[in-house]
Design a protein around this motif. Structure first.
Motif, PDB file in Angstrom:
ATOM      1  N   THR A  50      -7.071 -19.101  -3.970  1.00  0.00           N
ATOM      2  CA  THR A  50      -7.001 -17.834  -3.530  1.00  0.00           C
ATOM      3  C   THR A  50      -6.527 -16.773  -4.632  1.00  0.00           C
ATOM      4  O   THR A  50      -6.365 -15.716  -4.153  1.00  0.00           O
ATOM      5  N   ALA A  51      -6.756 -17.039  -5.839  1.00  0.00           N
ATOM      6  CA  ALA A  51      -6.465 -16.383  -6.858  1.00  0.00           C
ATOM      7  C   ALA A  51      -7.557 -15.408  -7.238  1.00  0.00           C
ATOM      8  O   ALA A  51      -8.819 -15.418  -6.690  1.00  0.00           O
ATOM      9  N   PRO A  52      -7.498 -14.053  -7.767  1.00  0.00           N
ATOM     10  CA  PRO A  52      -8.584 -13.071  -7.512  1.00  0.00           C
ATOM     11  C   PRO A  52      -9.638 -13.701  -8.716  1.00  0.00           C
ATOM     12  O   PRO A  52      -9.452 -14.543  -9.558  1.00  0.00           O
ATOM     13  N   PRO A  53     -10.903 -13.403  -8.355  1.00  0.00           N
ATOM     14  CA  PRO A  53     -12.233 -14.030  -8.952  1.00  0.00           C
ATOM     15  C   PRO A  53     -12.380 -13.057 -10.137  1.00  0.00           C
ATOM     16  O   PRO A  53     -11.790 -11.940 -10.314  1.00  0.00           O
ATOM     17  N   CYS A  54     -13.125 -13.789 -11.151  1.00  0.00           N
ATOM     18  CA  CYS A  54     -13.350 -13.020 -12.367  1.00  0.00           C
ATOM     19  C   CYS A  54     -14.672 -13.748 -13.099  1.00  0.00           C
ATOM     20  O   CYS A  54     -15.014 -14.887 -12.383  1.00  0.00           O
ATOM     21  N   THR A  55     -15.081 -13.157 -14.305  1.00  0.00           N
ATOM     22  CA  THR A  55     -16.286 -13.694 -14.694  1.00  0.00           C
ATOM     23  C   THR A  55     -15.953 -14.238 -16.112  1.00  0.00           C
ATOM     24  O   THR A  55     -15.148 -13.311 -16.831  1.00  0.00           O
ATOM     25  N   ARG A  56     -16.097 -15.464 -16.545  1.00  0.00           N
ATOM     26  CA  ARG A  56     -15.779 -16.051 -17.687  1.00  0.00           C
ATOM     27  C   ARG A  56     -17.248 -16.067 -18.595  1.00  0.00           C
ATOM     28  O   ARG A  56     -18.143 -15.997 -17.984  1.00  0.00           O
ATOM     29  N   LEU A  57     -16.905 -15.954 -19.903  1.00  0.00           N
ATOM     30  CA  LEU A  57     -17.991 -15.980 -20.678  1.00  0.00           C
ATOM     31  C   LEU A  57     -17.878 -17.481 -21.812  1.00  0.00           C
ATOM     32  O   LEU A  57     -16.845 -17.381 -22.255  1.00  0.00           O
ATOM     33  N   LEU A  58     -18.833 -18.111 -21.509  1.00  0.00           N
ATOM     34  CA  LEU A  58     -18.587 -19.666 -22.025  1.00  0.00           C
ATOM     35  C   LEU A  58     -19.817 -19.413 -23.279  1.00  0.00           C
ATOM     36  O   LEU A  58     -20.958 -19.332 -23.074  1.00  0.00           O
ATOM     37  N   GLY A  59     -19.305 -19.873 -24.564  1.00  0.00           N
ATOM     38  CA  GLY A  59     -20.206 -19.810 -25.778  1.00  0.00           C
ATOM     39  C   GLY A  59     -21.236 -20.712 -25.592  1.00  0.00           C
ATOM     40  O   GLY A  59     -21.456 -21.915 -24.692  1.00  0.00           O
ATOM     41  N   ALA A  60     -22.653 -20.198 -25.812  1.00  0.00           N
ATOM     42  CA  ALA A  60     -23.753 -20.982 -25.600  1.00  0.00           C
ATOM     43  C   ALA A  60     -24.845 -20.990 -26.698  1.00  0.00           C
ATOM     44  O   ALA A  60     -26.109 -20.989 -26.653  1.00  0.00           O
ATOM     45  N   GLY A  61     -24.109 -20.876 -28.126  1.00  0.00           N
ATOM     46  CA  GLY A  61     -24.926 -21.028 -29.120  1.00  0.00           C
ATOM     47  C   GLY A  61     -25.062 -19.605 -29.914  1.00  0.00           C
ATOM     48  O   GLY A  61     -24.654 -18.571 -29.504  1.00  0.00           O
TER      49      GLY A  61
ATOM     50  N   THR B  57     -27.441 -24.593 -30.585  1.00  0.00           N
ATOM     51  CA  THR B  57     -26.891 -25.664 -29.763  1.00  0.00           C
ATOM     52  C   THR B  57     -27.781 -26.255 -28.514  1.00  0.00           C
ATOM     53  O   THR B  57     -27.516 -27.158 -27.549  1.00  0.00           O
ATOM     54  N   GLY B  58     -29.036 -25.687 -28.660  1.00  0.00           N
ATOM     55  CA  GLY B  58     -30.020 -26.279 -27.690  1.00  0.00           C
ATOM     56  C   GLY B  58     -30.843 -25.093 -27.105  1.00  0.00           C
ATOM     57  O   GLY B  58     -30.654 -24.175 -27.421  1.00  0.00           O
ATOM     58  N   ARG B  59     -31.332 -25.386 -26.165  1.00  0.00           N
ATOM     59  CA  ARG B  59     -32.235 -24.269 -24.996  1.00  0.00           C
ATOM     60  C   ARG B  59     -31.056 -23.710 -24.115  1.00  0.00           C
ATOM     61  O   ARG B  59     -30.496 -24.512 -23.526  1.00  0.00           O
ATOM     62  N   LEU B  60     -31.176 -22.274 -23.589  1.00  0.00           N
ATOM     63  CA  LEU B  60     -30.276 -21.702 -22.591  1.00  0.00           C
ATOM     64  C   LEU B  60     -31.106 -22.306 -21.519  1.00  0.00           C
ATOM     65  O   LEU B  60     -32.030 -22.140 -21.143  1.00  0.00           O
ATOM     66  N   GLY B  61     -30.050 -22.824 -20.412  1.00  0.00           N
ATOM     67  CA  GLY B  61     -30.537 -22.975 -19.052  1.00  0.00           C
ATOM     68  C   GLY B  61     -30.696 -21.607 -18.166  1.00  0.00           C
ATOM     69  O   GLY B  61     -30.538 -20.525 -18.720  1.00  0.00           O
ATOM     70  N   PRO B  62     -31.138 -21.862 -16.880  1.00  0.00           N
ATOM     71  CA  PRO B  62     -31.104 -20.704 -16.169  1.00  0.00           C
ATOM     72  C   PRO B  62     -29.743 -20.366 -15.945  1.00  0.00           C
ATOM     73  O   PRO B  62     -28.680 -20.855 -15.962  1.00  0.00           O
ATOM     74  N   GLY B  63     -29.610 -18.785 -15.995  1.00  0.00           N
ATOM     75  CA  GLY B  63     -28.461 -18.263 -15.885  1.00  0.00           C
ATOM     76  C   GLY B  63     -28.229 -16.711 -16.327  1.00  0.00           C
ATOM     77  O   GLY B  63     -29.377 -16.302 -16.832  1.00  0.00           O
ATOM     78  N   SER B  64     -27.018 -16.388 -16.198  1.00  0.00           N
ATOM     79  CA  SER B  64     -26.785 -14.863 -16.721  1.00  0.00           C
ATOM     80  C   SER B  64     -26.048 -14.907 -18.071  1.00  0.00           C
ATOM     81  O   SER B  64     -25.108 -15.795 -18.279  1.00  0.00           O
ATOM     82  N   TYR B  65     -26.476 -14.205 -19.047  1.00  0.00           N
ATOM     83  CA  TYR B  65     -26.151 -14.349 -20.446  1.00  0.00           C
ATOM     84  C   TYR B  65     -25.814 -12.954 -21.252  1.00  0.00           C
ATOM     85  O   TYR B  65     -26.466 -11.880 -20.581  1.00  0.00           O
ATOM     86  N   THR B  66     -24.746 -13.115 -22.211  1.00  0.00           N
ATOM     87  CA  THR B  66     -24.553 -11.835 -22.986  1.00  0.00           C
ATOM     88  C   THR B  66     -24.892 -12.251 -24.253  1.00  0.00           C
ATOM     89  O   THR B  66     -24.250 -13.388 -24.642  1.00  0.00           O
ATOM     90  N   VAL B  67     -25.606 -11.416 -25.096  1.00  0.00           N
ATOM     91  CA  VAL B  67     -25.706 -11.615 -26.332  1.00  0.00           C
ATOM     92  C   VAL B  67     -25.127 -10.520 -27.232  1.00  0.00           C
ATOM     93  O   VAL B  67     -25.424  -9.475 -26.832  1.00  0.00           O
ATOM     94  N   THR B  68     -24.408 -10.924 -28.104  1.00  0.00           N
ATOM     95  CA  THR B  68     -23.574 -10.001 -28.884  1.00  0.00           C
ATOM     96  C   THR B  68     -24.299 -10.164 -30.469  1.00  0.00           C
ATOM     97  O   THR B  68     -24.464 -10.963 -30.895  1.00  0.00           O
ATOM     98  N   LEU B  69     -24.511  -8.800 -31.232  1.00  0.00           N
ATOM     99  CA  LEU B  69     -25.040  -8.838 -32.415  1.00  0.00           C
ATOM    100  C   LEU B  69     -23.893  -8.272 -33.449  1.00  0.00           C
ATOM    101  O   LEU B  69     -23.374  -7.249 -33.128  1.00  0.00           O
ATOM    102  N   THR B  70     -23.844  -9.003 -34.587  1.00  0.00           N
ATOM    103  CA  THR B  70     -22.959  -8.552 -35.608  1.00  0.00           C
ATOM    104  C   THR B  70     -23.918  -8.702 -37.041  1.00  0.00           C
ATOM    105  O   THR B  70     -24.511  -9.621 -37.118  1.00  0.00           O
ATOM    106  N   ALA B  71     -23.792  -7.531 -37.623  1.00  0.00           N
ATOM    107  CA  ALA B  71     -24.770  -7.602 -38.946  1.00  0.00           C
ATOM    108  C   ALA B  71     -23.634  -7.421 -40.200  1.00  0.00           C
ATOM    109  O   ALA B  71     -22.363  -6.882 -39.995  1.00  0.00           O
TER     110      ALA B  71
END
Length: 143
Positions: free
Chosen positions: A75-86, A107-121
């Protein structure tokens, strides 16, 4: 004698774009989505660019944090977590660059799903840029 002080500047990433926000990892008969995407960006100086990928997953708020769902938090409020994918690291010159990406990371190939990519130089001085990000979806293969 004259002495000079060199002030190292942080690299700046600009014009970050992707060619497709929804794509497949490989060709499927009758598929209308492209295979992979291209990330393009511009740097104000030569740098090492790190792309970090994180998959979006559902969660529940517990003690102010977004954690994995569990029956005790149903019953806790929902949220979206970000899990490291390589990640990926590439050298890039100053100016415009393009990186073809079809889903393979450290870490391998990304499977189906929604992702965020962050870039740092990181410049030659070792100073990192501000982080910039994009969102994309790897579509599930259709039969």
């Amino acid at each position: 004698t004259v002495s000079y002080t060199v002030v190292a500047r942080r690299p700046r990433i600009s014009k970050l774009r992707q060619t497709a926000a929804n794509w497949l990892e490989d060709r499927r008969p009758g598929a209308r989505l492209p295979i992979g995407t291209r990330f393009s960006f511009s740097l104000d100086q030569a740098a090492t660019v790190t792309l970090r990928f994180a998959r979006s997953a559902s969660g529940r708020i517990d003690a102010g944090r977004c954690v994995a769902p569990a029956l005790t938090r149903a019953t806790a409020p929902p949220c979206t977590r970000l899990l490291g994918a390589g990640s990926l690291t590439r050298s890039a010159p100053g100016g415009d660059s393009t990186l073809v990406f079809t889903g393979s990371t450290t870490t391998g190939r990304l499977g189906p799903g929604s992702y965020t990519v962050t870039l740092t130089a990181t410049g030659l001085s070792g100073q990192p840029s501000r982080t910039v990000s994009l969102h994309f979806t790897v579509a599930a293969p259709t039969a």
